[in-house]
Structures are given as C-alpha cells and as structure tokens.
Scaffold this motif. Structure first.
Motif, PDB file in Angstrom:
ATOM      1  N   GLN A 292       1.508   6.733  -6.820  1.00 12.51           N
ATOM      2  CA  GLN A 292       0.344   7.539  -7.169  1.00 12.51           C
ATOM      3  C   GLN A 292       0.685   9.022  -7.068  1.00 12.51           C
TER       4      GLN A 292
ATOM      5  N   SER B 149       2.431   1.785  -3.424  1.00  8.83           N
ATOM      6  CA  SER B 149       1.418   2.257  -4.358  1.00  8.83           C
ATOM      7  C   SER B 149       1.115   3.737  -4.133  1.00  8.83           C
TER       8      SER B 149
ATOM      9  N   ARG C 245       0.830  -1.209   0.000  1.00  4.37           N
ATOM     10  CA  ARG C 245       0.000   0.000   0.000  1.00  4.37           C
ATOM     11  C   ARG C 245       0.861   1.255   0.000  1.00  4.37           C
TER      12      ARG C 245
END
Length: 531
Positions: free
Chosen positions: A107, A103, A100
């Motif tokens: 992003q 990511s 997470r």
C-alpha cells in the motif's frame, strides 16, 4: 517492469528493483554504517524511503542520518522519508500477521508511485522476533522475497547477531543466499528461464520482459509451446528436453513470438534441474541474437541477388558471344570465301595473259589468296573460341574432346579424355549447365598451361549421384592449399562462382610435386516425359 539498476549506497553497488538483501550486524555502529548510506542513496534518487527501527537506536540513527543527509528534516516533512518503530509496524494489535504487514508495504509502494517517486526503498528489522514466531516470520520473508520481484521496491532486512539463535540464523542465511542469487538472476543480460517438461514457465528473469514484451507476471503463466514458439520450432525444444533427461546438453537456437507479433531469435543453452519434489526442470539461458541473424539474412539475400545478377551477366555474355560467333562465321566468313572464289576466277583468267604480266599478277593473286585463307581460318578460330558450335550441335562430351585436341595441338601437353560409357541418354545437362562445365574446363586447362609445368592432363566425365562430374587432373608442380584459398585467386574464384550459379560446386585439390585436380559437380535432373 523496468530493468534499470539502482544505486545501493553500500560499497558502490548497484541492484535491480525487486532486490531483497539481508544484513547481519554486531553493534549499532555496524547497523548504521550500512543503513545510512543505503537511505542516502535512495533519497538522492527520488525514492520513497521507510526505515523501521528499534526504539533503542532511533536517536543515534537520526543523528547519523542528519550528518550524512543535511536536508533530512525536509525529507521527513515532505514524507519522502518515514521512520517507524519496529513493534508498531510488525506487531500492530499485539500479534504478527505476515499478510497484513505485506499488504501494508505494498500500500505504501502504491502511494509512493502515485506521488511521483521512482519506487520505494525499505529497511526491516528482526529484533522483535521471538523463537515461537520464527516459523511465521520465515514464511513472511519468503513471501516478501517472491512478491517484490515484480515491483519497484528494494528491501534491506537487518538482524542483530546477538539476538539470533542458530536455527534462526540458518533461516536468515538461506533467505540471504536466495536474495543474492535472485539479484544475479535478475541482473543478467540474458534471458534465464525455468520450465517443466510440458513447457510451462516456472520462473523467468526480467530480461524476458525486454525480449518478449510480456511482463514477468504474464510469462510465469505461459507455456513456451502454446504462447511463445512457432510450431516448427517445437521439435527443437522437445529433443532438448529428451537429451537433458539422458544427461546430455547442447546449444540450440529457437524463435519466440513477441507480444507485438514480431519474431526474435535466441541462442540458448540448457541444464537439468530437479525440484525438491523430484520434478524435472530445464533451466535455459537465452541470448537475443535477432540483430545478428537479421544481418546474416540480409547478407545471404544480397549474395543471392549478386549471384542472380552474375548469372544474368554470364548468360548475356554467352548469348553475345554466340551472336558474334554466328556473325563472324555466317557473314564475314561467307564474304571472305566469296572474295577468295573471285580471286581464283581472276587467277584462272590471267592464265591466258602475256607471260610477264601473267606471272606478276598470278604471284600477287596467290599472295592475296593466302592472306584471305589465313583470315578465314582466323575467323573460324575466333568464332570457336567465342562459342564452339560443337557445344550447341553435339553436346558437352564431344565439345570436351574437341577442346582437349585443341589444347594438345597448341601446347604439346598430352591430353587424355575418358567419357563414362554408362552416361544415360535421357540425363543431359541443359545449355547453361553444359556451358558452365565447358568454361571451367577451359579455365582449368589455361591454368595447367600457365602454371603447372605438366606433361599430361587427364579429363574424366562421368555420372555420380544424379550429377555430372568433370575431373581435370595434371601431373604438374601441384597447387598448395594457401593458393586455393587465396582471396586474389580470381580464376579459381571464377570457377567456383560459375558452378554455384547452376547449383554445382568446384573442388580444387593438390600438393606440391603431386599435381592439381579440379573436380566439377553439376547436378542434373532427369527430364519429365512432357519435356
């Protein structure tokens, strides 16, 4: 992936995109001394910046950053700079999830690039990590280290020495060493490539992108044999791998086909490497030498063109010499002979004239006859020098013997000729080759007369390994190696160029007091039955 270097802000250092750095500090001042100039450089070079911080140092960090960057409030308002509490970033929901967090970083990077920033600069922090989390965190750090290689991202991870145990410090140090070598790997101006014995590319640095036109991501999924190298170069690399397995290393040159279909030339060197699983790898450094090779090819092509032009000029000169020799012999020679005959007839007729007149006329006729005879001999000599008829009529060996006789008569230097009795009848030099050997003989004899102070010259004509070999040796003062290689030795250079035009070569050897030897090799092919 661009290969431009970014200003790090720490000690005037520059780094490439994809760099992952580790920073150990003892005090808050140590932390800020590295992080503040790091972010200052990023803000000044249009990079999106994310700083994750412990709450305990946030206020002090903001004060230090404001002193170094007066417009810090503007950067915060425009969201070019974000400062995030470390627990909010790493422990959202109360647990650590490496996938997470990774990511989330990527992003933010995508958003930054979409907003027009050059890339993203971040600083992570390890103070939140507990001992039970170190295994997961180490795996996360290794994954981040690998993932940012192909991205416009620079990461600085800070660790407080007071909060790290020995095992954790070793893990971080290993990650730091990996990051340091990765920086060197990516900053190299040469292609650095690791491949297995099958030719699969395991890793390659960014320079590979510039040379091949493919991205690092694509290159790491390629096979050098299948995707990059022309088939005729495959044996070079297979031989190299075999030698590496035997512990031998050497330099080599290979070619790659680029994404656009062009061919690039690479000079390389390789060393063996074994992975942790024992798999054999080859680590190659490859330097793009395409411009040098192309320049060498152009020079070679120009030299070939010049040689071809020289051959045409030499052939034209020989043809013109032969034409002039024929004209002198056939036209002027016959006219002079006719005039001499007429004078002889007139002399005979004057024999019956009155005594005083007869004597005077006969005397003048004899003088004129002698002059004409001398002129005829001169015409014959000039004709022979321009193009000896014996060379065309009887061939190279008789022409050499004739030239030796002429040389000995003119210089009183003894000249001995030996022709190999085993020369086969069917193996003869063509007209151009015979002319070349004969002209080199003339130049060698001229040099012997002018420079050698020799009393004897030996000439040997023989067949050896499909070539005619003509050797001219004298017993004179000898030529030194400096004179042989001197750029202004035009006569010697002319011999070598003449031989090269018919695929032959000239070797000139000698030593002071030991004479000089000129050896001419002229390759001759056996004529086919049809010819």
């Amino acid at each position: 992936m661009p290969t431009d270097l970014r200003r790090l802000g720490i000690n005037a250092t520059t780094v490439a995109w994809g760099t992952h750095l580790c920073h150990f500090y003892e005090s808050t001042q140590d932390l800020l001394a590295a992080a503040v100039p790091y972010f200052q450089a990023g803000l000044e070079t249009n990079e999106f910046c994310v700083w994750t911080l412990p709450d305990s140092v946030r206020a002090e960090a903001m004060d230090a950053l404001a002193r170094a960057v007066p417009d810090v409030d503007r950067y915060l308002a425009e969201r070019q700079l974000e400062i995030i509490p470390i627990r909010d970033w790493y422990l959202a929901g109360g647990t650590f999830d490496g996938a997470r967090v990774s990511s989330a970083w990527f992003q933010k990077l995508d958003e930054a690039l979409a907003r027009g920033y050059a890339g993203m600069r971040v600083s992570g922090h390890g103070d939140w990590v507990e001992e039970r989390q170190w295994h997961d965190f180490s795996r996360y750090e290794a994954a981040i280290n690998e993932a940012i290689r192909d991205r416009r991202m620079i990461a600085l991870c800070s660790y407080s020495l007071g909060s790290l145990g020995a095992a954790a410090m070793l893990d971080v140090q290993r990650a730091e060493e990996e990051a340091r070598y990765r920086t060197l790997f990516e900053a190299s101006h040469d292609v650095i490539l690791m491949m297995n014995t099958a030719g699969d590319i395991v890793d390659v640095n960014r320079r590979g992108e510039a040379v091949s036109g493919y991205s690092q991501h694509d290159l790491r999924r390629m096979n050098v044999y299948r995707d990059l190298m022309p088939a005729e170069d495959h044996p070079v690399v297979r031989r190299l791998l075999d030698e590496l397995l035997k512990g031998e290393t050497r330099e080599f040159q290979v070619r790659w086909k680029t994404r656009t279909g062009d061919i690039v030339y690479l000079d390389g060197a390789s060393v063996p490497h074994f992975s942790l699983t024992g798999e054999f790898m080859s680590v190659c450094t490859l330097r793009d030498v395409t411009e040098r090779v192309r320049a060498e090819q152009r020079i070679t092509a120009i030299n070939e063109q010049l040689r071809a032009l020289s051959a045409r000029v030499a052939a034209a000169r020989e043809e013109e010499s032969a034409r002039i020799a024929r004209e002198l012999h056939d036209q002027l020679g016959s006219l002079l002979t006719s005039v001499k005959w007429e004078l002889e007839i007139l002399e005979h007729q004057c024999a019956t004239a009155a005594g005083g007149l007869r004597s005077n006329v006969r005397e003048r006729l004899a003088t004129a006859g002698n002059l004409i005879h001398s002129t005829i001999e001169t015409v014959r000599r000039i004709s022979s020098e321009l193009r000896p008829a014996i060379l065309d009529d009887l061939g190279l060996a008789p022409a050499i013997e004739w030239q030796a006789q002429q040389f000995e008569a003119a210089t009183r230097i003894r000249c001995h000729v030996h022709v190999d009795a085993l020369l086969p009848e069917g193996l003869k030099p063509d007209r151009e080759q015979a002319t070349t050997a004969f002209r080199i003989l003339q130049e060698a004899l001229t040099n012997a007369r002018r420079h050698s102070w020799a009393s004897r010259v030996d000439i040997l004509l023989q067949q050896r390994d499909g070539a005619f070999v003509l050797t001219i040796s004298d017993n004179g003062v000898g030529i030194g190696s400096k004179a042989v290689n001197h750029s202004l030795s035009l006569g010697l250079l002319g011999m070598q160029e003449r031989a090269a035009l018919v695929g032959g070569k000239v070797e000139i050897t000698g030593a002071p007091g030991r004479g000089t030897t000129v050896t001419v090799h002229v390759p001759v092919t056996r004529p086919s039955p049809e010819s």
